[in-house]
Design a protein around this motif. Structure first.
Motif, PDB file in Angstrom:
ATOM      1  N   ASP A   1       0.899  -1.150  -0.082  1.00  0.00           N
ATOM      2  CA  ASP A   1      -0.001  -0.079   0.118  1.00  0.00           C
ATOM      3  C   ASP A   1       0.691   1.249  -0.104  1.00  0.00           C
ATOM      4  O   ASP A   1       1.694   1.469   1.023  1.00  0.00           O
ATOM      5  CB  ASP A   1      -0.988   0.096   1.291  1.00  0.00           C
TER       6      ASP A   1
ATOM      7  N   SER B   1       1.463   5.039   0.126  1.00  0.00           N
ATOM      8  CA  SER B   1       0.974   6.089   0.958  1.00  0.00           C
ATOM      9  C   SER B   1       1.006   7.307  -0.130  1.00  0.00           C
ATOM     10  O   SER B   1       1.857   7.245  -0.847  1.00  0.00           O
ATOM     11  CB  SER B   1       1.738   6.448   2.139  1.00  0.00           C
TER      12      SER B   1
ATOM     13  N   ARG C   1      -7.223   9.801  -0.793  1.00  0.00           N
ATOM     14  CA  ARG C   1      -5.947  10.032  -1.362  1.00  0.00           C
ATOM     15  C   ARG C   1      -5.792  10.792  -2.675  1.00  0.00           C
ATOM     16  O   ARG C   1      -4.525  11.554  -2.856  1.00  0.00           O
ATOM     17  CB  ARG C   1      -5.464   8.809  -1.684  1.00  0.00           C
TER      18      ARG C   1
END
Length: 292
Positions: free
Chosen positions: A146, A148, A173
């Motif tokens: 994942d 960021s 995001r």
């Protein structure tokens, strides 16, 4: 971040197999042509829908060449070149560029948890070997990593990493990327049920397998967004939301294959360990499609 050759609805073809589980290139080309003729804005072979991890190097090369030959310059082609190792990722990226791809897509695939520095180095090494743009693909459900928003921002500092595909399912995001990097950032939605929210956040496009089944609705949603017609966009999105949720929940390759069969399109076979959907699932999908 100025070299962005893609926008709009980027369609993922499935990789069909024959009854002996060999890649069926002839059928694959027919399925790609169908996506082109139905109005897709780009074609992206060798993603999750194309069962990239289940293919040999030779099969990946065949799919890459077949896509570019069939599209024949009518649309930009984005080729998935991800691999566990940097060396193999470089190999496939260089092959895609030489074959005529407009861009490549890379997801950091991992068995061991990679550090941010390792991921940056991975992309940087690939970027240094090719001249075409790279789409950095974040999908923790399939890649095991994942990335960021902070890491994605670092990746965009690599000169030819010009696009981000965000598939974590967290629309925040996308807002972060737009807020931190401004309107020039090209991010693409990869989470089907978030298509409307992603476009509202400023997504440049939507990478999706849905055009195999509902191309008209996908394109109408994008056009409504381009026209700043929120009401129309909402109407088009909610009409397709049930299908988008279904294909994600049931798995893209098997659900797209089943949907094509329901639409009387030859979709070939799956490669083990993937198995066709059961009768009840097919019935549910047929019901969803009939309502649409």
């Amino acid at each position: 971040m100025t070299d962005v050759p893609l926008k709009g609805i980027i369609a993922y073809p499935i990789t069909p197999f024959d009854k002996n589980e060999k890649v069926d290139i002839k059928l694959f080309k027919k399925l790609v042509e169908r996506l082109v003729k139905n109005g897709s804005h780009g074609i992206a072979p060798l993603g999750s829908t194309g069962v990239l991890p289940y293919l040999t190097d030779e099969e990946k090369e065949s799919i890459t060449e077949a896509t570019i030959q069939q599209v024949d310059g009518r649309l930009p082609v984005l080729v998935g070149v991800s691999n566990l190792t940097t060396e193999r990722t470089i190999y496939h990226a260089k092959f895609a560029e030489k074959a005529g791809a407009k861009a490549v897509m890379i997801i950091p695939m991992s068995y061991w948890k990679l550090t941010d520095d390792e991921i940056v180095q991975h992309y940087d090494k690939v970027a240094n070997t090719i001249s075409i743009p790279i789409m950095a693909y974040n999908n923790p459900a399939t890649g095991g990593v994942d990335m960021s928003p902070k890491l994605l921002k670092r990746l965009l500092e690599i000169p030819n990493v010009t696009m981000i595909k965000e598939s974590s399912g967290d629309v925040q995001r996308m807002h972060f990327l737009r807020k931190e990097l401004g309107e020039e950032v090209a991010f693409f939605n990869g989470s089907n049920p978030l298509a409307l929210a992603a476009f509202a956040a400023g997504a440049t496009g939507w990478c999706t397998a849905a055009p195999n089944l509902i191309p008209k609705l996908n394109i109408e949603l994008y056009n409504a967004i381009q026209d700043n017609n929120l009401g129309e966009a909402q109407e088009k999105f909610y009409k397709q939301l049930g299908l988008l949720q279904f294909i994600v929940n049931k798995g893209l390759p098997r659900s797209i294959k089943a949907g094509l069969t329901i639409l009387n399109e030859d979709s070939g076979y799956l490669r083990s360990p993937l198995q066709p959907m059961n009768h009840l699932e097919i019935e549910e999908l047929a019901n969803i499609l009939s309502k649409i």
